[in-house]
Design an enzyme around this catalytic site. Structure first.
Site, short mmCIF file in Angstrom:
data_model
loop_
_atom_site.label_atom_id
_atom_site.label_comp_id
_atom_site.label_asym_id
_atom_site.label_seq_id
_atom_site.Cartn_x
_atom_site.Cartn_y
_atom_site.Cartn_z
N ARG A 226 -70.18 -9.87 47.17
CA ARG A 226 -69.84 -9.09 45.71
C ARG A 226 -68.68 -8.43 45.51
O ARG A 226 -68.20 -8.17 46.06
CB ARG A 226 -70.68 -8.43 44.86
CG ARG A 226 -71.83 -8.59 44.38
CD ARG A 226 -71.71 -9.47 43.05
NE ARG A 226 -73.72 -9.58 42.35
CZ ARG A 226 -73.76 -10.66 42.39
NH1 ARG A 226 -72.97 -11.90 43.01
NH2 ARG A 226 -74.96 -11.30 42.49
N HIS A 274 -65.85 -17.59 41.50
CA HIS A 274 -67.37 -17.26 41.46
C HIS A 274 -67.71 -18.20 40.93
O HIS A 274 -69.05 -18.56 40.63
CB HIS A 274 -67.68 -16.22 40.10
CG HIS A 274 -69.11 -15.61 41.14
ND1 HIS A 274 -69.35 -14.64 40.14
CD2 HIS A 274 -69.81 -15.87 41.68
CE1 HIS A 274 -69.77 -14.04 40.95
NE2 HIS A 274 -71.20 -15.10 41.57
P1 NDP Z 1 -81.03 -11.58 50.79
O1 NDP Z 1 -81.45 -10.74 50.12
O2 NDP Z 1 -81.66 -13.01 51.28
O3 NDP Z 1 -79.86 -11.03 52.28
C1 NDP Z 1 -79.84 -9.73 51.65
C2 NDP Z 1 -79.29 -9.80 53.25
O4 NDP Z 1 -78.23 -8.28 53.95
C3 NDP Z 1 -80.27 -9.36 54.48
O5 NDP Z 1 -80.47 -10.02 55.72
C4 NDP Z 1 -80.50 -7.71 54.16
O6 NDP Z 1 -80.46 -7.62 56.01
C5 NDP Z 1 -79.02 -7.52 53.98
N1 NDP Z 1 -78.37 -6.29 54.06
C6 NDP Z 1 -78.94 -5.84 52.74
N2 NDP Z 1 -78.32 -4.35 53.33
C7 NDP Z 1 -77.96 -4.27 54.30
C8 NDP Z 1 -77.76 -3.31 54.68
N3 NDP Z 1 -76.96 -1.92 53.80
N4 NDP Z 1 -76.25 -3.64 55.70
C9 NDP Z 1 -76.45 -4.49 56.40
N5 NDP Z 1 -77.25 -5.53 55.59
C10 NDP Z 1 -77.78 -5.10 54.62
O7 NDP Z 1 -79.43 -12.49 49.30
P2 NDP Z 1 -79.17 -13.32 49.65
O8 NDP Z 1 -78.69 -13.95 51.19
O9 NDP Z 1 -79.98 -15.00 48.75
O10 NDP Z 1 -77.81 -13.79 48.72
C11 NDP Z 1 -77.08 -12.23 49.34
C12 NDP Z 1 -75.86 -12.01 48.08
O11 NDP Z 1 -75.26 -13.38 47.97
C13 NDP Z 1 -76.29 -12.07 46.81
O12 NDP Z 1 -77.10 -10.51 46.64
C14 NDP Z 1 -75.36 -11.95 45.84
O13 NDP Z 1 -74.52 -10.32 45.74
C15 NDP Z 1 -74.36 -13.24 46.68
N6 NDP Z 1 -74.41 -14.14 45.98
C16 NDP Z 1 -73.30 -14.96 45.57
C17 NDP Z 1 -72.89 -15.92 45.17
C18 NDP Z 1 -72.06 -16.26 45.25
O14 NDP Z 1 -71.54 -17.35 43.58
N7 NDP Z 1 -70.71 -16.31 45.13
C19 NDP Z 1 -74.00 -16.83 44.90
C20 NDP Z 1 -75.59 -16.24 45.37
C21 NDP Z 1 -75.55 -14.89 46.07
P3 NDP Z 1 -82.49 -7.51 55.96
O15 NDP Z 1 -82.19 -8.92 56.32
O16 NDP Z 1 -82.17 -6.48 57.54
O17 NDP Z 1 -82.97 -7.01 55.29
#
Ligand code: NDP
Length: 311
Positions: A226, A274
């Protein structure tokens, strides 16, 4: 009595939703915000970009469907009920698209393509020393549905790959770091930094002068999480000074990116609108129908987000 699904989305066609529900779940009536009738009749909400405060009074809400992979757009609303399950958009097609985007741009940075394109503009035939992929260290912030797939692809291409997550992970071929304690060591070994985090209070502004300063000199950056993960002035300063060699950005604090933004014209920046993921929006109807069926049958919902964690 029919249950009501509240619909508000600038990106989805309600007629497609109505047609599918008429075929498969006739006892659900779809109402488009703001014509929502009695608020207590709303059982489901598929909403994106609805004005804040509009969850107030939806006392019988059973599921909120997030059209996005992230739920940050919902978490911003103080009226969001914290006890109602939220499901999010998870699609193999989107994960694959995001993975391709990361591989494409990591290779582009690795193989000096921005510099070669600049040389081509000047008809300049000049070789740039090329390290092997095994000498380049990629680091992926976020090891979720998308981040893990991207990290595995980078490792498969030959990069020495690490990932950073909130809790501990172990994956073959990926060096795993986690938590704030693990961030410094992860950054210090990331020549190509990729951000695929969800946007939460903990991750907002995480790419800033301090964290960029922890990367190796000449590192590059790819953001497809984001826009608000990045302190944009700090990123521009790191690019201007040459500390960061290139940034590929799919997401921005303001979208569409205003024509006045420096990012459009910066020689060390690649902008995409995006579209790293590009999910199939019609599959969101399948996901909603599947989860309504599961709720009614007392089975666990799929693709659940956790509103306490914020992702
Ligand atoms: P998930 O919820 O599957 O994974 C999120 C990951 O981020 C997890 O590994 C989590 O850790 C980690 N995380 C969350 N908070 C923290 C933190 N404070 N410190 C360190 N690591 C953290 O999400 P997705 O992979 O499905 O998607 C990720 C993001 O990608 C979406 O939320 C969105 O913002 C973005 N996105 C962008 C798109 C685009 O077109 N550009 C399209 C789709 C998504 P843990 O495994 O330990 O929980």
């Amino acid at each position: 009595m029919a249950e009501v699904l509240l619909f508000h989305s600038p990106y989805d066609d309600v007629t497609a939703w109505r047609a599918r529900f008429a075929r498969e779940l006739q006892d659900i009536e779809i109402r488009v915000w703001p014509d929502i009738g009695a608020r207590k009749e709303i059982a489901y909400a598929f909403v994106e970009g609805m004005p804040e405060g509009e969850f107030t009074g939806l006392e019988n809400l059973k599921i909120i469907f997030s059209p996005g992979a992230g739920i940050d757009h919902l978490m911003r609303d103080p009226s969001l009920p914290r006890n109602v399950p939220i499901t999010r958009n998870v699609q193999e097609r989107m994960t694959l698209g995001m993975t391709q985007y990361v591989a494409l741009h990591a290779l582009r940075h690795h193989r000096h393509m921005p510099q070669y394109q600049e040389q081509q503009r000047r008809a300049q035939w000049r070789e740039i020393a090329q390290p092997g992929a095994w000498e380049r260290r990629a680091g992926v912030m976020g090891l979720g549905a998308i981040g893990l797939s991207a990290a595995q692809a980078l490792a498969g291409i030959g990069f020495r790959t690490a990932g950073w997550s909130r809790g501990p992970h172990t994956h073959p071929d990926i060096e795993c770091f986690h938590g704030t304690d693990g961030l410094g060591a992860f950054l210090a070994r990331s020549d190509i930094l990729v951000c695929i985090l969800p946007l939460t209070p903990e991750t907002e502004g995480i790419v800033n002068a301090r964290t960029l300063g922890q990367l190796p000199e000449g590192a590059s950056f790819i953001n497809l999480g984001r826009g608000r993960h990045v302190v944009e002035e700090d990123l521009l300063a790191a690019l201007d000074s040459g500390r960061l060699s290139h940034a590929t950005l799919d997401v921005f604090r303001a979208e569409p990116l205003p024509a006045s933004s420096t990012f459009w014209r910066h020689p060390r920046v690649t902008v995409t609108p995006h579209r790293a993921g590009n999910s199939n929006r019609l599959l969101l109807i399948d996901q909603a129908i599947e989860n309504i069926g599961r709720l009614r049958a007392g089975r666990p919902l799929v693709n659940l987000a956790d509103s306490r964690r914020g992702y």
